[in-house]
Structures are given as C-alpha cells and as structure tokens.
Design an enzyme around this catalytic site. Sequence first.
Site, PDB file in Angstrom:
ATOM      1  N   SER A  26      -5.777  54.277  31.648  1.00 51.70           N
ATOM      2  CA  SER A  26      -4.982  54.579  30.505  1.00 51.70           C
ATOM      3  C   SER A  26      -5.136  53.328  29.394  1.00 51.70           C
ATOM      4  O   SER A  26      -6.285  53.143  28.955  1.00 51.70           O
ATOM      5  CB  SER A  26      -3.427  54.713  30.792  1.00 51.70           C
ATOM      6  OG  SER A  26      -2.955  55.528  29.799  1.00 51.70           O
ATOM      7  N   HIS A  52      -7.740  58.622  29.386  1.00 50.52           N
ATOM      8  CA  HIS A  52      -7.032  59.791  28.959  1.00 50.52           C
ATOM      9  C   HIS A  52      -6.238  59.545  27.890  1.00 50.52           C
ATOM     10  O   HIS A  52      -6.337  58.676  27.300  1.00 50.52           O
ATOM     11  CB  HIS A  52      -6.355  60.231  30.292  1.00 50.52           C
ATOM     12  CG  HIS A  52      -4.970  59.603  30.576  1.00 50.52           C
ATOM     13  ND1 HIS A  52      -4.130  59.851  31.505  1.00 50.52           N
ATOM     14  CD2 HIS A  52      -4.638  58.358  29.975  1.00 50.52           C
ATOM     15  CE1 HIS A  52      -3.251  58.924  31.516  1.00 50.52           C
ATOM     16  NE2 HIS A  52      -3.185  57.999  30.619  1.00 50.52           N
TER      17      HIS A  52
END
Length: 200
Positions: A101, A126
Amino acid sequence: MPIGVPKVPFRLPGEEDAVWVDVYNRLYRERLLFLGQQVDDEIANQLIGIMMYLNSEDQAKDMYLYVNSPGGAVLAGISVYDAMQFVVPDVHTICMGLAASMGSFILAGGEITRRIALPHARVMIHQPASSYYDGQAGECVMEAEEVLKLRDCITKVYAQRTGKPLWLISEDMERDVFLSAEEAQDYGVVDLVAVENVSR
C-alpha cells in the site's frame, strides 16, 4: 521480556568521550532511515524531520530509506513521498520484508535507478481506502470525492515512477496486487533485486 531499543556508543564530532545513543539515532547519523511500521502522521513527521535535517546538514550525501511497512494513512505516505522529492540528496529506497500500500508508494518514490528489493521481499499495490464509515450522507459524498482525487494522484505517481501506462496502473489498483522482488523490478517499482551472499 522486551529488550527495548539497543544503545550503542557514539562519539560526537569534536568530543573526546563517546556517549550512548539508541541504535536508530546512530544509524540516522549515517543517513540510514527506517520505515518499519504502519505509516501514520507520527512516523511520517519523524522521517520528514530527519530528511530535512540531513538535507540542511549535507546536500552532497545520499540518504537510504529501508522500507518494511504494511502501508497506512494515505496523506501521511504522500507527505513522505513529497519530502523525498524535495530534498537535494538522492534517497535510495530498499525494500526488506513487505512494502504494501503506502509502503510500496514510498518505495517507488526513491531515486530512479536507486530503488532496491531484497531477494525475498514482497510488494503490494492497491487503491486507497476510505476510513470514513459513519456520518452524514453529504460528508460521505465529499469523502468519496476526496478518495477519488487521491487515487488519481497515486495512479499518476505510480505511472510516472514505473513507466507503466496509466490505464494499467489504474486497472491493477482495483485489487491487491502482490509482487515478488523480481516482479516488482519488472513492474518498475524497484530497479534492482539485491543478490544473496552465496559465500556463507
């Protein structure tokens, strides 16, 4: 029984006697920084403060940021990325363990050609998630608009840093995409995979 942060001797320039400092303080003096936790405002401010200090101290010496992070707050991660772009010295990024992330976003923000993953490191990208679950409908709409703006910002940075087209980054960010060190190199998040020491 927790051992705490180890202390090591360090002699300040111009001092005759060494003093005991925690190991991270000693490493910061060698321009080695660590992101070994979830990204939040506190760790972001610490890293930014250290980078700004090292930038003002010596703009000719590179910095090395070791990343092992599950991700965290989007704005805190973006602020670390912005600081990395602002300082004059190159910031090398080294992925050890997991850069997920915002951790992978910061990893990708290192100086291009100076981003490394250790052989067994994992990288995950993501889309940013909203932390807003409860509230008025109007507030949720404003939050959704802000998340879309942040997603667009992150997508553009990943595209610029990896050389991948915007549409591919956007498509991949729709889900959790886990990459091995070699896959992260192919994707453009890192430039090199460190070689294992085979002499042992």
